[in-house]
Design an enzyme around this catalytic site. Sequence first.
Site, PDB file in Angstrom:
ATOM      1  CG  ASP A 160      77.577  29.559  46.904  1.00  0.00           C
ATOM      2  OD1 ASP A 160      78.216  28.874  47.703  1.00  0.00           O
ATOM      3  OD2 ASP A 160      76.594  29.145  46.279  1.00  0.00           O
ATOM      4  CG  HIS A 178      75.953  25.439  45.854  1.00  0.00           C
ATOM      5  ND1 HIS A 178      76.165  26.581  46.577  1.00  0.00           N
ATOM      6  CD2 HIS A 178      75.142  24.667  46.609  1.00  0.00           C
ATOM      7  CE1 HIS A 178      75.509  26.506  47.724  1.00  0.00           C
ATOM      8  NE2 HIS A 178      74.878  25.343  47.761  1.00  0.00           N
ATOM      9  NE  ARG A 237      75.768  31.401  52.504  1.00  0.00           N
ATOM     10  CZ  ARG A 237      75.505  30.107  52.362  1.00  0.00           C
ATOM     11  NH1 ARG A 237      76.175  29.389  51.466  1.00  0.00           N
ATOM     12  NH2 ARG A 237      74.593  29.524  53.104  1.00  0.00           N
ATOM     13  NE  ARG A 278      76.737  23.430  49.502  1.00  0.00           N
ATOM     14  CZ  ARG A 278      77.627  24.341  49.852  1.00  0.00           C
ATOM     15  NH1 ARG A 278      78.882  24.217  49.492  1.00  0.00           N
ATOM     16  NH2 ARG A 278      77.269  25.385  50.568  1.00  0.00           N
ATOM     17  CE  LYS A 307      58.506  19.115  58.020  1.00  0.00           C
ATOM     18  NZ  LYS A 307      58.404  20.547  57.789  1.00  0.00           N
TER      19      LYS A 307
END
Length: 316
Positions: free
Chosen positions: A151, A178, A154, A91, A43
């Site tokens: 955040d 967060h 945003r 979270r 990956k």
Amino acid sequence: MAVINGRKAAVIGCGFVGAASAFAIMESGLFSEMVLIDANKEKAEGEALDISHGLPFSKPMQIYAGDYQDIADAAVIIVTAGAGQKPGETRLDLVKKNVGIFKSIIPQIAEVNKDAIMLIVANPVDVLTYAAWKLSGYPENRVFGSGTTLDTARFKYLLGQHLSVDSRSVHAFIIGEHGDSEIAAWSSANVSGIPIHDFCEMRGHFEHEKAMKEIADNVKNSAYEIIEKKGATYYGIAMSVRRICEAIVRDEKTILPVSSIQHDNHGISDVALSMPAIVGKNGVEGTVPISLNENEEKALKLSADTLKSVISETML
């Protein structure tokens, strides 16, 4: 220990967030070398190849997949590795899984490189920043998390939309965890020095309480909404990682709401959470005072207590 190469970055974890962060870092032109590490080496190799193929349109850079020996001279180590947040999962639900992953990863980093800046991006970022600090033995100024940088972006974006003004002219912070206990610091929010409520009224908005609740809720629920719609969030956080790297590499001493270990900051100690901090070549050079009203102070202490209880449950 190898001599640190100030133009070298390492990204550990090549999932959505790691790969998007690596791409954003390549686009930034900040580094001349970047190593990608993932438990699935193929990956990492695939991501390195894919990003490398765009280099003729960007700046010269060596991008390759490697292992922990390859990060010995990296200046900035970005840790995104961990289980992702699933739809409907908070979270903090992730914490035990990801602390377990960190117990394997962080000592391997510290074994080969004691002099880098370690930027934690995996969630829950505050608990994992604290874990990385404890597990690495790094000085606390050089291990910190992306925290509420996204955040806050945003928050500024939504306020810019609400007020029909450039979001870069909005000065406001999301602080604390967060996550679900984060706090919109309304009492210090302003648009180019004009208090937020005054600016709202200039723009014809008078229902402050309603608008404040709606915007703060939208910020808090943004990630859940994006995860529900497309499965994961990665572009916004990748641009946040790039921004933090800029502050470090250019020694900007920029004020960013990163997650760092607190020392009697608003009465909060021995926990990692986000407060405005000066970020430069030495990592976090100090936190910046922020004026909060009584309700915000209470909410911040509650956020800290939430995180401390999670830390104690994971027996760090």
